[in-house]
Design a protein around this motif. Structure first.
Motif, short mmCIF file in Angstrom:
data_model
loop_
_atom_site.label_atom_id
_atom_site.label_comp_id
_atom_site.label_asym_id
_atom_site.label_seq_id
_atom_site.Cartn_x
_atom_site.Cartn_y
_atom_site.Cartn_z
N ILE A 153 -8.08 17.87 -5.30
CA ILE A 153 -6.88 16.96 -4.98
C ILE A 153 -6.75 16.70 -3.57
O ILE A 153 -6.93 17.51 -2.78
CB ILE A 153 -5.58 17.46 -5.70
CG1 ILE A 153 -5.72 17.40 -7.29
CG2 ILE A 153 -4.36 16.36 -5.27
CD1 ILE A 153 -4.40 18.20 -7.75
N SER A 154 -6.48 15.44 -3.34
CA SER A 154 -6.16 15.21 -1.76
C SER A 154 -5.26 13.68 -1.76
O SER A 154 -5.30 13.14 -2.87
CB SER A 154 -7.42 14.88 -0.89
OG SER A 154 -8.24 13.88 -1.55
N ALA A 155 -4.72 13.35 -0.71
CA ALA A 155 -3.95 12.16 -0.71
C ALA A 155 -4.68 11.05 -0.53
O ALA A 155 -5.77 11.03 0.13
CB ALA A 155 -3.10 12.44 0.35
N ARG A 156 -4.30 9.98 -1.13
CA ARG A 156 -5.30 8.65 -1.37
C ARG A 156 -4.59 7.66 -1.16
O ARG A 156 -3.28 7.54 -1.30
CB ARG A 156 -5.71 8.60 -2.58
CG ARG A 156 -6.80 9.64 -3.44
CD ARG A 156 -7.96 10.00 -2.57
NE ARG A 156 -8.57 11.23 -2.77
CZ ARG A 156 -9.48 11.35 -3.80
NH1 ARG A 156 -10.00 10.13 -4.18
NH2 ARG A 156 -9.85 12.79 -4.11
N LEU A 157 -5.11 6.63 -0.15
CA LEU A 157 -4.40 5.42 0.15
C LEU A 157 -4.82 4.43 -0.88
O LEU A 157 -5.81 4.30 -1.28
CB LEU A 157 -5.01 4.98 1.58
CG LEU A 157 -4.49 3.30 2.03
CD1 LEU A 157 -3.04 3.57 2.22
CD2 LEU A 157 -5.35 3.25 3.45
N ILE A 158 -3.64 3.89 -1.54
CA ILE A 158 -3.83 2.72 -2.70
C ILE A 158 -3.20 1.64 -2.36
O ILE A 158 -2.47 1.57 -1.36
CB ILE A 158 -3.12 3.37 -3.81
CG1 ILE A 158 -1.72 3.82 -3.62
CG2 ILE A 158 -3.88 4.81 -4.59
CD1 ILE A 158 -1.05 4.27 -5.06
N ALA A 159 -3.63 0.60 -2.97
CA ALA A 159 -3.00 -0.75 -2.75
C ALA A 159 -2.69 -1.47 -4.01
O ALA A 159 -3.36 -1.47 -5.02
CB ALA A 159 -4.16 -1.60 -1.87
N ILE A 219 0.73 -1.24 0.03
CA ILE A 219 -0.05 0.02 0.12
C ILE A 219 1.00 1.25 0.01
O ILE A 219 2.14 1.04 0.18
CB ILE A 219 -0.74 0.10 1.24
CG1 ILE A 219 -0.23 0.19 2.65
CG2 ILE A 219 -1.95 -1.02 1.27
CD1 ILE A 219 -1.09 0.21 3.72
N GLY A 220 0.29 2.23 -0.33
CA GLY A 220 1.01 3.50 -0.20
C GLY A 220 0.14 4.83 -0.20
O GLY A 220 -1.24 4.62 -0.60
N VAL A 221 0.77 6.11 0.00
CA VAL A 221 -0.27 7.15 -0.17
C VAL A 221 0.46 8.14 -1.19
O VAL A 221 1.25 8.63 -1.09
CB VAL A 221 -0.20 7.74 1.18
CG1 VAL A 221 -0.99 9.02 1.37
CG2 VAL A 221 -0.83 6.81 2.21
N CYS A 222 -0.45 8.39 -2.22
CA CYS A 222 -0.25 9.47 -3.16
C CYS A 222 -1.20 10.21 -3.60
O CYS A 222 -2.52 10.27 -3.33
CB CYS A 222 0.59 8.69 -4.58
SG CYS A 222 -0.79 7.98 -5.42
N GLY A 223 -1.26 11.79 -4.15
CA GLY A 223 -1.96 12.46 -4.42
C GLY A 223 -2.91 12.00 -5.64
O GLY A 223 -2.55 11.29 -6.52
N LYS A 224 -3.93 12.31 -5.68
CA LYS A 224 -5.20 12.17 -6.63
C LYS A 224 -4.60 12.60 -8.09
O LYS A 224 -5.12 12.20 -9.01
CB LYS A 224 -6.31 12.77 -6.43
CG LYS A 224 -7.64 12.59 -7.36
CD LYS A 224 -7.91 11.02 -7.24
CE LYS A 224 -9.03 10.95 -8.35
NZ LYS A 224 -9.37 9.45 -8.50
N ASP A 225 -3.72 13.65 -8.11
CA ASP A 225 -3.23 14.10 -9.22
C ASP A 225 -2.21 13.06 -9.93
O ASP A 225 -2.43 13.15 -11.36
CB ASP A 225 -2.31 15.54 -9.12
CG ASP A 225 -1.36 15.29 -8.06
OD1 ASP A 225 -1.59 14.75 -6.84
OD2 ASP A 225 -0.31 15.72 -8.10
N ILE A 226 -1.57 12.41 -9.11
CA ILE A 226 -0.69 11.26 -9.72
C ILE A 226 -1.69 10.15 -10.50
O ILE A 226 -1.42 9.76 -11.43
CB ILE A 226 0.07 10.71 -8.70
CG1 ILE A 226 1.05 11.79 -8.11
CG2 ILE A 226 1.07 9.61 -9.23
CD1 ILE A 226 1.82 12.35 -9.09
#
Length: 210
Positions: free
Chosen positions: A176-182, A66-73
């Protein structure tokens, strides 16, 4: 062990603090050192710092679960990952900006300077607007001032940099905000562990809203 990619910088530090409060602490991460990987076997977590724009690559390729990145990415590169949670931090927006008083009469091809090439193309395609994309990696605000472009598409937080350069927001493309992705395979094989972490973090985010 859950492998977690954190973006270097203030955002990553805020995200780590949230994970720590959720019960996934790793004290060594707060020690002053040049180390990039930290783990707490007891809690079953391994953290590592990466460049913010690279988080989704580590997750998509399976180096991180998992990781955290911006919605823009996520919008720009469309990585093959699951988006699990809006972290409600790192809030800003992707916007079109231009010199004050600029008016797009639609008669000429619009010159757009940006590093968010795909987002800009999609946005103007929806408007059926003919554009010429100028791909820049930094100091994008200079482009309209020097006549390189008519407008820019860039991230806007406070708007102070735009004001200082006599530019203004013309249109907002998306928030945009930070999102937790998997990683998709990791989510399949570590479903319980990842879902437990998500639930703990979600609970803390709900408390912040109260």
């Amino acid at each position: 062990m859950i492998n977690i990619a954190l973006p270097k910088g203030r955002l990553g530090e805020k995200i780590y603090d949230l994970f720590e409060r959720a019960g996934y602490e790793c004290p060594s991460i707060k020690e002053k050192s040049r180390k990039l990987i930290f783990e707490n076997e007891e809690k079953g977590v391994r953290y590592f710092w990466v460049k913010p724009s690279d988080v989704s690559i580590y997750v998509e390729r399976g180096a991180a679960d998992i990781g955290v990145c911006g919605k823009d990415i996520l919008a720009e590169y469309s990585p093959e990952v699951y988006e699990l949670l809006d972290m409600k931090t790192g809030i800003c927006r992707l916007a079109v900006a231009a010199k004050k008083g600029f008016y797009d009469d639609g008669k000429h091809t619009l010159k757009v300077a940006t590093k968010f090439v795909n987002c800009a193309k999609r946005y103007y395609a929806q408007k059926s607007r003919d554009i010429d994309i100028i791909h820049l990696n930094g100091s994008i605000e200079i482009a309209p001032i020097l006549g390189l472009s008519d407008v820019i598409v860039d991230i806007v937080e406070t708007g102070s940099t735009l004001k200082e350069n006599d530019l203004e927001v013309v249109e907002t493309i998306f928030p945009i905000s930070a999102r937790l992705i998997a990683n998709k395979a990791s989510f399949k094989f570590k479903t319980k562990e990842i879902e437990n972490l998500v639930e703990q973090v979600k609970g803390l985010l709900s408390e912040k809203e109260l």
